[in-house]
Design an enzyme around this catalytic site. Sequence first.
Site, mmCIF file in Angstrom:
data_model
loop_
_atom_site.group_PDB
_atom_site.id
_atom_site.type_symbol
_atom_site.label_atom_id
_atom_site.label_comp_id
_atom_site.label_asym_id
_atom_site.label_seq_id
_atom_site.Cartn_x
_atom_site.Cartn_y
_atom_site.Cartn_z
ATOM 1 N N GLY A 59 -14.363 12.804 -10.008
ATOM 2 C CA GLY A 59 -15.012 11.758 -9.225
ATOM 3 C C GLY A 59 -14.064 10.409 -9.034
ATOM 4 O O GLY A 59 -13.013 10.566 -9.379
ATOM 5 N N ASN A 60 -14.609 9.529 -8.449
ATOM 6 C CA ASN A 60 -14.128 8.168 -8.268
ATOM 7 C C ASN A 60 -15.036 7.080 -8.320
ATOM 8 O O ASN A 60 -16.229 7.198 -8.839
ATOM 9 C CB ASN A 60 -13.494 8.070 -6.915
ATOM 10 C CG ASN A 60 -14.271 8.462 -5.535
ATOM 11 O OD1 ASN A 60 -15.027 7.441 -5.284
ATOM 12 N ND2 ASN A 60 -14.163 9.407 -5.187
ATOM 13 N N ASN A 61 -14.488 5.690 -8.352
ATOM 14 C CA ASN A 61 -15.388 4.607 -8.544
ATOM 15 C C ASN A 61 -16.265 4.175 -7.470
ATOM 16 O O ASN A 61 -16.997 3.065 -7.803
ATOM 17 C CB ASN A 61 -14.499 3.620 -9.279
ATOM 18 C CG ASN A 61 -14.141 3.560 -10.586
ATOM 19 O OD1 ASN A 61 -15.147 4.248 -11.388
ATOM 20 N ND2 ASN A 61 -13.155 2.990 -10.877
ATOM 21 N N SER A 62 -16.409 4.842 -6.518
ATOM 22 C CA SER A 62 -17.372 4.446 -5.439
ATOM 23 C C SER A 62 -18.736 4.388 -5.904
ATOM 24 O O SER A 62 -19.315 5.450 -6.076
ATOM 25 C CB SER A 62 -16.960 5.363 -4.165
ATOM 26 O OG SER A 62 -18.065 4.760 -3.143
#
Length: 400
Positions: free
Chosen positions: A209-212
Site C-alpha cells: 500500500g502507500n500513505n495516501s
Amino acid sequence: MLKGKHITLYVTGGIAVYKSLNIVRELIKNQAEVQVVMTKAAQEFVTPLTFATLSQRPVLTDNFVAQSAQDDFIPHIKLARWTDLAVVVPATANIIGKLANGIADDLTSTTLMATSAPKLIFPTMNTTMWNNPAVQTNINTLNLMDIRIVDPDSGFLAEGEMGKGRLPELNTIMVEIFKMFTKPLLAGTNVIVTAGGTKEAIDPVRFIGNNSSGKMGIAMANVAADMGAHVTLITTVHDSLSSPNLNEIKISTALEMQKELENHFESSNVLIMAAAVSDFRPAHKADQKIKKNDDKELYTIELKKNPDILKEIAKKKSGQFVVGFAAETENLIPYAKKKLHEKNVDMILANDVSKAGSGFNVDTNEITLIRHDKDPETWPLMSKSDIAAKFWEYYEQNIK
Ligand code: PMT
C-alpha cells in the site's frame, strides 16, 4: 440575493436557540422576509416576543392557532406554500428523527413535511447524542431526501465538555443560506474522482500500500458535489457522504479501480485521478497467511506491473476533461509535464510530496497546475478543501 425571499426559520429546543436571534437579524438586514416558528421546547429558552420583535412579524407556535398578521392564515399549509427556504436552526435530535420518519405531530414537523421548499438543517446537540447510531441513521435518511444538513462544529459545548455538537458560526450559517439561493455552477456535470491508495494483497492479511489518506480526492469530490455536480467517488477509503449528489464506490486494488472507472467513464464529463495507484501488485496472492520460517532470512514476492489506469482510460476520451495528479519529490514541473504528454491528459495537478505540509496524509497541499500550451500556475499552500474549491472555480471559468 435574499431581498424579498420568504424564509421560514424553525427554532427547536436547544441551548443554541439564543444564537438564532442573530440569524434573524442578519436575514432582515439582507431584506429577507422571515417567519419564525418555535416549538414548545424552544420557547423555554427564549420568548416568542424576542423573535417577533426582530423578525417584524408574529411568531407561530405549536398551538395551531392562526397567529399571522394575515387574517385568513391557516398555518401549516399557507406557511408551507409561502416558504422559499425552510431553515431549521437549531435542530434537535427530536425534529431530525420526526422528519426522517414522517412524524407530524406539531406545527413545526407538520409544516416542514407539507412544504416543497428546499430545507436547510443545522443540528446541534451533545456529542454522544450526535454519534448515536439512531441519529446518524436519521441524518443519512435526510441526506437521501435531498435535505441539506450542515454538520455541527466541534468545540466547547454547553455541558462544559469539548466535542462535536456546536452550532456553526453566524458567518458559516449565512453562507449556507446564500448557497441555497445560488444556482449550482456544476449542475448537470458528471464527475468521477478517484481517491486513496490502492491495496494489493500479498496474502489474506498483508498488502502493498502507500500513505495516501484519500483527503485530496475526497475534497475534490465533496466540493464538486456541493457545487451541484453528480459525483462518482471511486475510493479505497470510506468517508461520510457530504451530499446526496455523491455516489461512493469502495474498492481496494488497482484492477478494481480500473474496472469501476471503465464502467462510469463514458457517461462522465470530468475525471479527477487523485488516487495513488500502486504500479505493481504481487504476481500471486497466497491463499493462506504466509508463515515465517525460522531458518529463512530472505523472502521474495514476485511483482507484476499494474496497468497505468489513467493512460489507458485517457485513450478512450470522447470529450471528457481528464485530470491527473503527479506526486514528485524532485524536478516537479519537468516530470509533471512529461506525465501530461505521456498519459495524454488535459491537466496535471503536480504536488511535491517531499515538501512539509504537501502531499500524502496531511490536510494541506501545494499544487502546480499544468496544461498543454499554458504556463504552469503554482498556487500557495492551502487546505485541500480550498484547493478543491479553487480548482472547480478554475474549471467552471476556463474549461466548462
Ligand atoms: O490522499 P492524500 O493523503 O490526500 O494525498 C494526496 C496525493 C499525494 C495522493 C495526491 O495529491 C496525488 O498526488 N495523487 C497521485 C499519486 C500518484 O500516484 O502519482 P503518480 O505521479 O505516481 O501518478 C500520476 C497519475 O497517474 C496519477 O493521477 C495516478 O492516479 C495515475 N496512475 C498512476 C499509476 C498507475 N498505475 N495508474 C494510474 O492511473
